[in-house]
Design a protein around this motif. Structure first.
Motif, PDB file in Angstrom:
ATOM      1  N   LYS A   1       0.830  -1.202   0.000  1.00 21.18           N
ATOM      2  CA  LYS A   1       0.000   0.000   0.000  1.00 21.18           C
ATOM      3  C   LYS A   1       0.866   1.254   0.000  1.00 21.18           C
ATOM      4  O   LYS A   1       0.386   2.342  -0.270  1.00 21.18           O
ATOM      5  CB  LYS A   1      -0.985   0.005   1.159  1.00 21.18           C
ATOM      6  N   SER A   2       2.131   1.093   0.301  1.00 19.32           N
ATOM      7  CA  SER A   2       3.117   2.168   0.173  1.00 19.32           C
ATOM      8  C   SER A   2       4.451   1.475  -0.093  1.00 19.32           C
ATOM      9  O   SER A   2       4.555   0.259   0.050  1.00 19.32           O
ATOM     10  CB  SER A   2       3.180   3.011   1.448  1.00 19.32           C
ATOM     11  N   PRO A   3       5.476   2.206  -0.465  1.00 22.59           N
ATOM     12  CA  PRO A   3       6.752   1.559  -0.747  1.00 22.59           C
ATOM     13  C   PRO A   3       7.335   0.764   0.421  1.00 22.59           C
ATOM     14  O   PRO A   3       8.151  -0.125   0.228  1.00 22.59           O
ATOM     15  CB  PRO A   3       7.676   2.726  -1.125  1.00 22.59           C
ATOM     16  N   THR A   4       6.899   1.063   1.637  1.00 27.50           N
ATOM     17  CA  THR A   4       7.475   0.378   2.798  1.00 27.50           C
ATOM     18  C   THR A   4       6.476  -0.430   3.615  1.00 27.50           C
ATOM     19  O   THR A   4       6.857  -1.052   4.595  1.00 27.50           O
ATOM     20  CB  THR A   4       8.141   1.402   3.743  1.00 27.50           C
ATOM     21  N   GLN A   5       5.189  -0.414   3.235  1.00 24.14           N
ATOM     22  CA  GLN A   5       4.179  -1.094   4.050  1.00 24.14           C
ATOM     23  C   GLN A   5       3.316  -2.005   3.194  1.00 24.14           C
ATOM     24  O   GLN A   5       2.705  -1.572   2.219  1.00 24.14           O
ATOM     25  CB  GLN A   5       3.305  -0.070   4.772  1.00 24.14           C
ATOM     26  N   LYS A   6       3.260  -3.296   3.600  1.00 24.38           N
ATOM     27  CA  LYS A   6       2.475  -4.265   2.844  1.00 24.38           C
ATOM     28  C   LYS A   6       0.989  -4.108   3.139  1.00 24.38           C
ATOM     29  O   LYS A   6       0.603  -3.641   4.204  1.00 24.38           O
ATOM     30  CB  LYS A   6       2.923  -5.692   3.152  1.00 24.38           C
ATOM     31  N   LEU A   7       0.178  -4.495   2.171  1.00 24.36           N
ATOM     32  CA  LEU A   7      -1.263  -4.548   2.358  1.00 24.36           C
ATOM     33  C   LEU A   7      -1.556  -5.682   3.321  1.00 24.36           C
ATOM     34  O   LEU A   7      -1.019  -6.775   3.178  1.00 24.36           O
ATOM     35  CB  LEU A   7      -1.930  -4.800   1.004  1.00 24.36           C
ATOM     36  N   SER A   8      -2.370  -5.423   4.334  1.00 25.09           N
ATOM     37  CA  SER A   8      -2.572  -6.418   5.375  1.00 25.09           C
ATOM     38  C   SER A   8      -3.986  -6.353   5.934  1.00 25.09           C
ATOM     39  O   SER A   8      -4.445  -5.285   6.349  1.00 25.09           O
ATOM     40  CB  SER A   8      -1.562  -6.177   6.504  1.00 25.09           C
ATOM     41  N   LYS A   9      -4.659  -7.514   5.948  1.00 27.53           N
ATOM     42  CA  LYS A   9      -5.994  -7.568   6.553  1.00 27.53           C
ATOM     43  C   LYS A   9      -5.931  -7.206   8.028  1.00 27.53           C
ATOM     44  O   LYS A   9      -6.844  -6.586   8.555  1.00 27.53           O
ATOM     45  CB  LYS A   9      -6.596  -8.969   6.391  1.00 27.53           C
ATOM     46  N   SER A  10      -4.846  -7.580   8.708  1.00 31.95           N
ATOM     47  CA  SER A  10      -4.744  -7.297  10.141  1.00 31.95           C
ATOM     48  C   SER A  10      -4.659  -5.796  10.426  1.00 31.95           C
ATOM     49  O   SER A  10      -4.923  -5.361  11.537  1.00 31.95           O
ATOM     50  CB  SER A  10      -3.548  -8.027  10.753  1.00 31.95           C
ATOM     51  N   ASP A  11      -4.306  -5.004   9.401  1.00 28.39           N
ATOM     52  CA  ASP A  11      -4.284  -3.545   9.543  1.00 28.39           C
ATOM     53  C   ASP A  11      -5.592  -2.912   9.076  1.00 28.39           C
ATOM     54  O   ASP A  11      -5.698  -1.698   8.961  1.00 28.39           O
ATOM     55  CB  ASP A  11      -3.139  -2.937   8.733  1.00 28.39           C
ATOM     56  N   GLY A  12      -6.582  -3.770   8.734  1.00 27.84           N
ATOM     57  CA  GLY A  12      -7.873  -3.267   8.282  1.00 27.84           C
ATOM     58  C   GLY A  12      -7.930  -2.915   6.813  1.00 27.84           C
ATOM     59  O   GLY A  12      -8.842  -2.213   6.371  1.00 27.84           O
ATOM     60  N   ASP A  13      -6.956  -3.375   6.036  1.00 29.28           N
ATOM     61  CA  ASP A  13      -6.945  -3.091   4.608  1.00 29.28           C
ATOM     62  C   ASP A  13      -7.997  -3.923   3.871  1.00 29.28           C
ATOM     63  O   ASP A  13      -8.513  -4.901   4.399  1.00 29.28           O
ATOM     64  CB  ASP A  13      -5.549  -3.356   4.029  1.00 29.28           C
ATOM     65  N   SER A  14      -8.277  -3.544   2.666  1.00 32.36           N
ATOM     66  CA  SER A  14      -9.304  -4.205   1.858  1.00 32.36           C
ATOM     67  C   SER A  14      -9.010  -5.683   1.669  1.00 32.36           C
ATOM     68  O   SER A  14      -7.871  -6.081   1.453  1.00 32.36           O
ATOM     69  CB  SER A  14      -9.406  -3.557   0.475  1.00 32.36           C
ATOM     70  N   GLY A  15     -10.064  -6.463   1.724  1.00 31.89           N
ATOM     71  CA  GLY A  15      -9.977  -7.887   1.448  1.00 31.89           C
ATOM     72  C   GLY A  15     -10.970  -8.241   0.360  1.00 31.89           C
ATOM     73  O   GLY A  15     -11.593  -7.361  -0.251  1.00 31.89           O
ATOM     74  N   VAL A  16     -11.143  -9.517   0.125  1.00 27.79           N
ATOM     75  CA  VAL A  16     -12.048  -9.990  -0.915  1.00 27.79           C
ATOM     76  C   VAL A  16     -13.473  -9.474  -0.672  1.00 27.79           C
ATOM     77  O   VAL A  16     -14.144  -9.021  -1.606  1.00 27.79           O
ATOM     78  CB  VAL A  16     -12.021 -11.532  -1.004  1.00 27.79           C
ATOM     79  N   ARG A  17     -13.936  -9.520   0.561  1.00 26.55           N
ATOM     80  CA  ARG A  17     -15.293  -9.030   0.858  1.00 26.55           C
ATOM     81  C   ARG A  17     -15.461  -7.574   0.443  1.00 26.55           C
ATOM     82  O   ARG A  17     -16.500  -7.174  -0.084  1.00 26.55           O
ATOM     83  CB  ARG A  17     -15.611  -9.188   2.341  1.00 26.55           C
ATOM     84  N   ASP A  18     -14.428  -6.771   0.703  1.00 30.86           N
ATOM     85  CA  ASP A  18     -14.492  -5.352   0.340  1.00 30.86           C
ATOM     86  C   ASP A  18     -14.558  -5.172  -1.169  1.00 30.86           C
ATOM     87  O   ASP A  18     -15.301  -4.325  -1.668  1.00 30.86           O
ATOM     88  CB  ASP A  18     -13.275  -4.601   0.892  1.00 30.86           C
ATOM     89  N   LEU A  19     -13.756  -5.952  -1.896  1.00 31.75           N
ATOM     90  CA  LEU A  19     -13.761  -5.851  -3.359  1.00 31.75           C
ATOM     91  C   LEU A  19     -15.110  -6.262  -3.922  1.00 31.75           C
ATOM     92  O   LEU A  19     -15.652  -5.614  -4.827  1.00 31.75           O
ATOM     93  CB  LEU A  19     -12.640  -6.710  -3.960  1.00 31.75           C
ATOM     94  N   ARG A  20     -15.679  -7.350  -3.384  1.00 33.12           N
ATOM     95  CA  ARG A  20     -16.998  -7.812  -3.840  1.00 33.12           C
ATOM     96  C   ARG A  20     -18.062  -6.764  -3.522  1.00 33.12           C
ATOM     97  O   ARG A  20     -18.925  -6.480  -4.334  1.00 33.12           O
ATOM     98  CB  ARG A  20     -17.339  -9.158  -3.213  1.00 33.12           C
ATOM     99  N   ALA A  21     -17.977  -6.150  -2.340  1.00 31.30           N
ATOM    100  CA  ALA A  21     -18.940  -5.109  -1.960  1.00 31.30           C
ATOM    101  C   ALA A  21     -18.815  -3.881  -2.854  1.00 31.30           C
ATOM    102  O   ALA A  21     -19.787  -3.154  -3.067  1.00 31.30           O
ATOM    103  CB  ALA A  21     -18.746  -4.726  -0.491  1.00 31.30           C
ATOM    104  N   ALA A  22     -17.607  -3.666  -3.395  1.00 31.38           N
ATOM    105  CA  ALA A  22     -17.369  -2.539  -4.296  1.00 31.38           C
ATOM    106  C   ALA A  22     -17.800  -2.847  -5.723  1.00 31.38           C
ATOM    107  O   ALA A  22     -17.605  -2.031  -6.622  1.00 31.38           O
ATOM    108  CB  ALA A  22     -15.894  -2.150  -4.262  1.00 31.38           C
ATOM    109  N   GLY A  23     -18.366  -4.045  -5.934  1.00 32.19           N
ATOM    110  CA  GLY A  23     -18.885  -4.384  -7.250  1.00 32.19           C
ATOM    111  C   GLY A  23     -18.003  -5.271  -8.106  1.00 32.19           C
ATOM    112  O   GLY A  23     -18.333  -5.551  -9.258  1.00 32.19           O
ATOM    113  N   TRP A  24     -16.858  -5.705  -7.580  1.00 28.66           N
ATOM    114  CA  TRP A  24     -15.997  -6.594  -8.355  1.00 28.66           C
ATOM    115  C   TRP A  24     -16.676  -7.952  -8.492  1.00 28.66           C
ATOM    116  O   TRP A  24     -17.202  -8.494  -7.513  1.00 28.66           O
ATOM    117  CB  TRP A  24     -14.668  -6.797  -7.648  1.00 28.66           C
ATOM    118  N   SER A  25     -16.653  -8.518  -9.689  1.00 32.34           N
ATOM    119  CA  SER A  25     -17.168  -9.869  -9.892  1.00 32.34           C
ATOM    120  C   SER A  25     -16.176 -10.870  -9.303  1.00 32.34           C
ATOM    121  O   SER A  25     -14.995 -10.546  -9.090  1.00 32.34           O
ATOM    122  CB  SER A  25     -17.343 -10.150 -11.388  1.00 32.34           C
ATOM    123  N   ALA A  26     -16.649 -12.089  -9.046  1.00 29.43           N
ATOM    124  CA  ALA A  26     -15.747 -13.135  -8.548  1.00 29.43           C
ATOM    125  C   ALA A  26     -14.616 -13.367  -9.539  1.00 29.43           C
ATOM    126  O   ALA A  26     -13.450 -13.519  -9.147  1.00 29.43           O
ATOM    127  CB  ALA A  26     -16.522 -14.421  -8.299  1.00 29.43           C
TER     128      ALA A  26
END
Length: 106
Positions: free
Chosen positions: A50-75
């Motif tokens: 999510k930045s040059p020094t920080q990984k995307l992480s569910k434990s930090d509250g970052d987007s997951g599959v549920r969030d993408l699906r809720a945003a309208g992404w197809s499976a």
């Protein structure tokens, strides 16, 4: 715990971030000690950052599959995006779940 869980549930293929590469050998050895005859197959992918020094992480509250699906992404779009991040397809494209196994033999 993950080694015991994989063994108990018959998991034989694991896809995970390359930040966990260092633990792979230990997990294979532990699984052997627990009776696994054939080691798991591991695919380690580059981390989604999510930045040059920080990984995307569910434990930090970052987007997951549920969030993408809720945003309208197809499976198929979610699977295609994950396949792209794992290096299985050159560009992010829709991938039907029924065709995921084909990506590993291509």
């Amino acid at each position: 715990a993950v080694t015991v869980d994989d063994l108990r549930h018959g998991i034989d293929f694991v896809v995970r971030g390359d930040d966990l590469f260092g633990s792979t050998g230990r997990q294979i050895q532990l699984a052997r000690l627990l009776g696994r005859e054939t080691p798991l197959v591991f695919l380690h992918h580059a981390l989604v950052m999510k930045s040059p020094t920080q990984k995307l992480s569910k434990s930090d509250g970052d987007s997951g599959v549920r969030d993408l699906r809720a945003a309208g992404w197809s499976a198929a779009r979610v699977i295609g995006h994950a396949a792209h991040l794992a290096g299985l397809v050159d560009t992010g494209r829709d991938v039907d779940a029924a065709n995921v196994a084909d990506l590993f033999s291509a």
